[in-house]
Design a protein around this motif. Sequence first.
Motif, short mmCIF file in Angstrom:
data_model
loop_
_atom_site.label_atom_id
_atom_site.label_comp_id
_atom_site.label_asym_id
_atom_site.label_seq_id
_atom_site.Cartn_x
_atom_site.Cartn_y
_atom_site.Cartn_z
N ARG A 148 -58.78 52.95 15.27
CA ARG A 148 -57.85 52.02 15.92
C ARG A 148 -57.50 52.51 17.33
N ILE A 149 -57.27 53.81 17.47
CA ILE A 149 -56.94 54.37 18.79
C ILE A 149 -58.13 54.18 19.75
N ASN A 150 -59.34 54.40 19.24
CA ASN A 150 -60.53 54.21 20.08
C ASN A 150 -60.64 52.75 20.54
N ASP A 151 -60.36 51.82 19.63
CA ASP A 151 -60.40 50.39 20.00
C ASP A 151 -59.34 50.08 21.05
N LEU A 152 -58.16 50.68 20.89
CA LEU A 152 -57.09 50.46 21.88
C LEU A 152 -57.51 51.01 23.24
N MET A 153 -58.11 52.19 23.23
CA MET A 153 -58.57 52.80 24.49
C MET A 153 -59.63 51.91 25.15
N SER A 154 -60.53 51.37 24.36
CA SER A 154 -61.57 50.47 24.90
C SER A 154 -60.93 49.24 25.54
N LEU A 155 -59.91 48.70 24.87
CA LEU A 155 -59.21 47.54 25.42
C LEU A 155 -58.53 47.89 26.75
N ALA A 156 -57.87 49.05 26.78
CA ALA A 156 -57.18 49.48 28.01
C ALA A 156 -58.19 49.61 29.15
N LEU A 157 -59.35 50.18 28.88
CA LEU A 157 -60.36 50.35 29.93
C LEU A 157 -60.94 49.00 30.35
N ASP A 158 -61.18 48.11 29.38
CA ASP A 158 -61.68 46.76 29.71
C ASP A 158 -60.72 46.03 30.64
N GLU A 159 -59.42 46.24 30.37
CA GLU A 159 -58.41 45.53 31.16
C GLU A 159 -58.01 46.28 32.44
N LYS A 160 -58.66 47.42 32.67
CA LYS A 160 -58.31 48.27 33.81
C LYS A 160 -56.81 48.63 33.78
N ASP A 161 -56.29 48.77 32.56
CA ASP A 161 -54.90 49.19 32.37
C ASP A 161 -54.89 50.72 32.28
N HIS A 162 -54.93 51.36 33.43
CA HIS A 162 -55.08 52.81 33.47
C HIS A 162 -53.84 53.54 32.94
N ALA A 163 -52.68 52.93 33.10
CA ALA A 163 -51.47 53.55 32.57
C ALA A 163 -51.53 53.63 31.04
N SER A 164 -52.02 52.56 30.42
CA SER A 164 -52.15 52.60 28.95
C SER A 164 -53.25 53.57 28.54
N ALA A 165 -54.32 53.62 29.32
CA ALA A 165 -55.41 54.56 29.00
C ALA A 165 -54.89 56.00 29.05
N MET A 166 -54.09 56.31 30.08
CA MET A 166 -53.51 57.66 30.18
C MET A 166 -52.60 57.94 28.99
N PHE A 167 -51.79 56.95 28.64
CA PHE A 167 -50.88 57.07 27.50
C PHE A 167 -51.68 57.33 26.21
N LEU A 168 -52.77 56.58 26.04
CA LEU A 168 -53.55 56.69 24.81
C LEU A 168 -54.35 57.98 24.73
N GLN A 169 -54.57 58.61 25.88
CA GLN A 169 -55.34 59.87 25.88
C GLN A 169 -54.69 60.90 24.96
N TRP A 170 -53.37 60.94 24.95
CA TRP A 170 -52.66 61.89 24.07
C TRP A 170 -53.04 61.65 22.61
N PHE A 171 -53.15 60.37 22.23
CA PHE A 171 -53.48 60.04 20.84
C PHE A 171 -54.93 60.37 20.51
N VAL A 172 -55.82 60.22 21.50
CA VAL A 172 -57.23 60.58 21.27
C VAL A 172 -57.31 62.06 20.89
N THR A 173 -56.60 62.88 21.64
CA THR A 173 -56.59 64.33 21.37
C THR A 173 -55.90 64.64 20.05
N GLU A 174 -54.80 63.97 19.81
CA GLU A 174 -54.02 64.20 18.58
C GLU A 174 -54.86 63.89 17.34
N GLN A 175 -55.68 62.83 17.42
CA GLN A 175 -56.47 62.44 16.24
C GLN A 175 -57.53 63.47 15.89
N VAL A 176 -58.05 64.17 16.89
CA VAL A 176 -59.01 65.24 16.61
C VAL A 176 -58.33 66.29 15.73
#
Length: 140
Positions: A100-128
């Motif tokens: 789900r986090i990966n899908d959210l990150m893909s959406l943020a990048l598709d929308e060029k919503d870099h603030a959300s992408a930065m926010f979601l980066q923490w969750f990408v790391t956390e999920q590992v």
Amino acid sequence: MISPKMDKALNDQLNFEYYSAFIYLSMAASLERQGLPGFSNWMRIQFQEEQAHADKFYHHILERGGKVTLDKMAAPQVDWPSVLSAFEDALGHEQIVTSRINDLMSLALDEKDHASAMFLQWFVTEQVEEEATADEIIQK
Ligand code: FEO
């Protein structure tokens, strides 16, 4: 300002984090009933962590001009027959969260919503870490 599509996707994840919290609390109760307070405590800490994750989404949505929208959630499972089954389910659930986090990150990048992408980066790391920790306990 986030788009309506991103607003909905972030809110869906906010609610899913609370659902995750409920699953861990239910696992904690099941393991406590089985006389396993150490494992139960581990699950209770996850319960608190998931609420903290939900809180991060809450603040991000509001900071970006979105609308926090809480929703009803499915009831979590009540009983787990063993510690192993609880941790296997925890790992399976975390793998769903990662997807789900990966899908959210893909959406943020598709929308060029870099603030959300930065926010979601923490969750990408956390999920590992979340997946690795559950898997390590299963292996033990
Ligand atoms: Fe919020 Fe355990 O993922």
